[in-house]
Motif scaffolding. Structure first.
Motif, mmCIF file in Angstrom:
data_model
loop_
_atom_site.group_PDB
_atom_site.id
_atom_site.type_symbol
_atom_site.label_atom_id
_atom_site.label_comp_id
_atom_site.label_asym_id
_atom_site.label_seq_id
_atom_site.Cartn_x
_atom_site.Cartn_y
_atom_site.Cartn_z
ATOM 1 N N HIS A 100 1.317 -3.549 11.469
ATOM 2 C CA HIS A 100 0.194 -3.761 10.826
ATOM 3 C C HIS A 100 -0.458 -2.894 10.262
ATOM 4 O O HIS A 100 -1.239 -1.800 10.942
ATOM 5 N N LEU A 101 -0.334 -2.454 8.982
ATOM 6 C CA LEU A 101 -1.115 -1.568 8.161
ATOM 7 C C LEU A 101 -2.363 -2.159 7.474
ATOM 8 O O LEU A 101 -2.905 -1.325 6.651
ATOM 9 N N ALA A 102 -2.322 -3.450 7.146
ATOM 10 C CA ALA A 102 -3.221 -4.119 6.157
ATOM 11 C C ALA A 102 -4.649 -3.404 6.634
ATOM 12 O O ALA A 102 -4.893 -3.635 7.859
ATOM 13 N N ASP A 151 -14.706 -7.058 8.725
ATOM 14 C CA ASP A 151 -13.845 -8.645 8.291
ATOM 15 C C ASP A 151 -12.407 -8.219 8.196
ATOM 16 O O ASP A 151 -11.607 -9.067 8.975
ATOM 17 N N HIS A 152 -12.046 -7.378 7.347
ATOM 18 C CA HIS A 152 -10.788 -7.103 7.124
ATOM 19 C C HIS A 152 -9.928 -6.556 8.243
ATOM 20 O O HIS A 152 -9.006 -6.976 8.697
ATOM 21 N N ASN A 153 -10.660 -5.397 8.754
ATOM 22 C CA ASN A 153 -9.772 -4.791 9.900
ATOM 23 C C ASN A 153 -9.909 -5.239 11.430
ATOM 24 O O ASN A 153 -8.751 -5.231 11.912
ATOM 25 N N PRO A 197 -18.003 3.600 10.440
ATOM 26 C CA PRO A 197 -17.726 2.136 10.726
ATOM 27 C C PRO A 197 -16.200 2.211 10.431
ATOM 28 O O PRO A 197 -15.399 1.156 11.328
ATOM 29 N N TYR A 198 -15.740 2.818 9.527
ATOM 30 C CA TYR A 198 -14.063 2.567 9.479
ATOM 31 C C TYR A 198 -13.459 2.997 10.895
ATOM 32 O O TYR A 198 -12.465 2.295 11.386
ATOM 33 N N GLY A 199 -13.752 4.226 11.264
ATOM 34 C CA GLY A 199 -13.189 4.626 12.752
ATOM 35 C C GLY A 199 -13.453 3.633 13.735
ATOM 36 O O GLY A 199 -12.575 3.408 14.662
ATOM 37 N N ARG A 239 -1.748 6.620 -4.072
ATOM 38 C CA ARG A 239 -2.586 6.070 -5.237
ATOM 39 C C ARG A 239 -3.407 4.850 -4.310
ATOM 40 O O ARG A 239 -2.860 3.838 -3.935
ATOM 41 N N HIS A 240 -4.568 4.876 -4.517
ATOM 42 C CA HIS A 240 -5.745 3.933 -3.847
ATOM 43 C C HIS A 240 -6.649 3.560 -5.041
ATOM 44 O O HIS A 240 -7.046 4.321 -5.943
ATOM 45 N N HIS A 241 -7.339 2.398 -4.931
ATOM 46 C CA HIS A 241 -8.279 2.116 -5.795
ATOM 47 C C HIS A 241 -9.801 1.663 -4.886
ATOM 48 O O HIS A 241 -9.625 0.642 -4.097
ATOM 49 N N ASP A 292 -2.971 -13.492 3.204
ATOM 50 C CA ASP A 292 -4.273 -12.617 3.752
ATOM 51 C C ASP A 292 -4.256 -12.625 5.328
ATOM 52 O O ASP A 292 -3.889 -13.594 5.916
ATOM 53 N N VAL A 293 -4.332 -11.341 5.875
ATOM 54 C CA VAL A 293 -4.030 -11.203 7.564
ATOM 55 C C VAL A 293 -5.294 -12.062 8.039
ATOM 56 O O VAL A 293 -5.232 -12.148 9.291
ATOM 57 N N ARG A 294 -6.108 -12.352 7.537
ATOM 58 C CA ARG A 294 -7.423 -13.093 8.042
ATOM 59 C C ARG A 294 -7.201 -14.532 8.435
ATOM 60 O O ARG A 294 -7.872 -15.306 8.891
ATOM 61 N N GLY A 318 0.747 -1.216 0.073
ATOM 62 C CA GLY A 318 -0.039 0.132 -0.020
ATOM 63 C C GLY A 318 0.871 1.201 0.053
ATOM 64 O O GLY A 318 1.974 1.150 0.014
ATOM 65 N N TYR A 319 0.003 2.300 -0.114
ATOM 66 C CA TYR A 319 0.763 3.632 -0.302
ATOM 67 C C TYR A 319 1.550 3.973 1.048
ATOM 68 O O TYR A 319 2.939 4.344 0.968
ATOM 69 N N ILE A 320 1.368 3.850 2.442
ATOM 70 C CA ILE A 320 2.035 3.941 3.412
ATOM 71 C C ILE A 320 3.070 2.920 3.484
ATOM 72 O O ILE A 320 3.991 2.900 4.094
ATOM 73 N N GLY A 321 2.458 1.605 3.389
ATOM 74 C CA GLY A 321 3.414 0.166 3.915
ATOM 75 C C GLY A 321 4.539 0.369 2.990
ATOM 76 O O GLY A 321 5.465 -0.141 3.323
ATOM 77 N N THR A 361 -13.801 0.461 13.551
ATOM 78 C CA THR A 361 -12.980 -0.734 13.347
ATOM 79 C C THR A 361 -11.499 -0.543 13.953
ATOM 80 O O THR A 361 -10.885 -1.419 14.626
ATOM 81 N N LYS A 362 -11.090 0.945 13.778
ATOM 82 C CA LYS A 362 -9.767 1.234 14.279
ATOM 83 C C LYS A 362 -9.914 1.305 15.798
ATOM 84 O O LYS A 362 -9.013 0.944 16.733
ATOM 85 N N LEU A 363 -10.869 1.784 16.469
ATOM 86 C CA LEU A 363 -11.242 2.016 17.818
ATOM 87 C C LEU A 363 -11.295 0.524 18.588
ATOM 88 O O LEU A 363 -10.490 0.166 19.539
ATOM 89 N N PHE A 393 4.112 -8.123 3.612
ATOM 90 C CA PHE A 393 2.949 -9.054 3.444
ATOM 91 C C PHE A 393 1.525 -8.211 2.978
ATOM 92 O O PHE A 393 1.380 -7.090 3.509
ATOM 93 N N ASP A 394 1.107 -8.696 1.898
ATOM 94 C CA ASP A 394 -0.265 -8.304 1.516
ATOM 95 C C ASP A 394 -0.904 -9.288 0.497
ATOM 96 O O ASP A 394 -0.469 -10.231 0.017
ATOM 97 N N LEU A 395 -2.178 -8.631 0.423
ATOM 98 C CA LEU A 395 -3.212 -9.668 -0.334
ATOM 99 C C LEU A 395 -2.729 -9.541 -1.872
ATOM 100 O O LEU A 395 -2.950 -10.569 -2.671
#
Ligand SMILES: NC(=O)c1ccc[n+]([C@@H]2O[C@H](COP(=O)([O-])OP(=O)(O)OC[C@H]3O[C@@H](n4cnc5c(N)ncnc54)[C@H](O)[C@@H]3O)[C@@H](O)[C@H]2O)c1
Length: 322
Positions: A74-76, A93-95, A142-144, A184-186, A53-55, A10-13, A146-148, A30-32
């Protein structure tokens, strides 16, 4: 140290994996998705690249053991706030699912140190002054959440003596590191790459919200150069390696710039206009998000080397390929 970096494509990873390799760590990325797709990850080729996959707890346990990993960064994860509102389950699921699998694998493989990519999104609706770490955590989307949830889990594991952690609450990552990473993100939802695409294509950049109470009416954010952000992970790992206590820290400059100011700075760097069009506010977007960066300076000695907006936009312009 042997360090596993999840989300290394990823961008930051990418910036983190490079920074750690430059600092002498043996990095396992490590990345998908296959990392090579985005170009070679490190000129010295000292970064191993694994697809996974981190899952997948079992696969991760094996990876941690095979590479004698000492610590994890852990950035994924999934990162689009608006998408998290319409597709919350994928985010949980992912986060969070991914975070639980990773932490179980770490405990199974006796890996006890983790630097976690948290976010300013854990704070939610915020005050005009820069937010300190003690500010109420009340995510707006929901994003926030999952981080919390990940932060809560890390706090519990720390109390139980299972892992030590540094949760880095990033404010807006921005800019580029030449030859290493470009934003760059998709799909792309971030301001600077979208503004550069607008300037190149002539299709106007949508400015979401023009009636916020921020002076010029556009949303205000704290932009952290991605190279500085990467360096925060290096010092966080050093802190844990020296037996430092678990911490949750803002990675912020304390400076706020509005969307209109960022566009003007990009126009200066480009030497031409960025076409824009006003659009409605986006669901889940707070009006302003600026972080106090004093705790990370006190605890880890981190200060941003490139806090100036024009430095950040210049690096983005130099690296951007439409
Ligand atoms: N970009 C920002 O401004 C910002 C701000 C705050 C926090 N963050 C956090 O920083 C981290 C990195 O963000 P980014 O901007 O580099 O995003 P990115 O989308 O470029 O990178 C995320 C990477 O994670 C990988 N990934 C996703 N799910 C995975 C899984 N289940 N298993 C393995 N890999 C998986 C993706 O393939 C991708 O390469 C994320 O956790 C994000 O929430 C980013």
């Amino acid at each position: 140290m042997n360090v596993l970096v999840t989300g290394a494509r990823g961008y930051i990873g990418r910036a983190v994996a490079h920074r750690l390799a430059d600092a002498g760590h043996a990095v396992v990325g490590f990345d998908l998705a296959p990392l090579v797709e985005e170009g070679p990850l490190h000129t010295a080729s000292s970064i191993r690249q694994l697809v996974g996959d981190v899952r997948d707890e079992e696969g991760l346990t094996q990876t941690l053991q095979d590479h004698a990993v000492d610590a994890v960064v852990h950035l994924a994860g999934k990162i689009v706030v608006s998408e998290s509102v319409t597709e919350p389950l994928a985010y949980w699921d992912h986060n969070v699912g991914g975070g639980i699998a990773l932490l179980k694998a770490m405990v199974a493989a006796d890996v006890r140190q983790i630097v976690f990519s948290s976010s300013a999104a854990v704070y939610g609706e915020v005050a005009p002054e820069p937010i300190a770490e003690q500010h109420r955590r009340e995510p707006m989307n929901p994003y926030g959440r999952t981080k919390l949830t990940m932060e809560w889990m890390l706090e519990d594991l720390d109390r139980a003596g299972a892992v030590h952690y540094v949760a880095l609450r990033y404010f807006n990552a921005a800019g580029a590191v030449p030859g290493v990473t470009v934003e760059r993100h998709h799909p792309e939802t971030h301001l600077i790459p979208n503004a550069l695409t607008a300037a190149a294509s002539g299709r106007p950049l949508k400015i979401f919200g023009s009636d916020y109470d921020t002076g010029d009416g556009t949303a205000m954010r704290d932009y952290v150069h991605v190279g500085d952000l990467a360096d925060a992970h290096r010092v966080a790992l050093d802190h844990l390696a020296q037996g430092g206590a678990s911490l949750a820290l803002n990675v912020a400059t304390g400076l706020g710039y509005t969307v209109a100011e960022v566009v003007a700075s990009l126009e200066r760097a480009l030497g031409r206009p960025v076409p824009t069009v006003a659009a409605d506010r986006r669901p889940g977007d707070p009006p302003l998000l600026i972080g106090r960066g004093t705790a990370i300076r006190e605890h880890l000695g981190w200060v941003p080397a490139h806090p100036d907006l024009d430095d950040i936009t210049k690096s983005a312009v130099a690296a951007h390929r439409p």
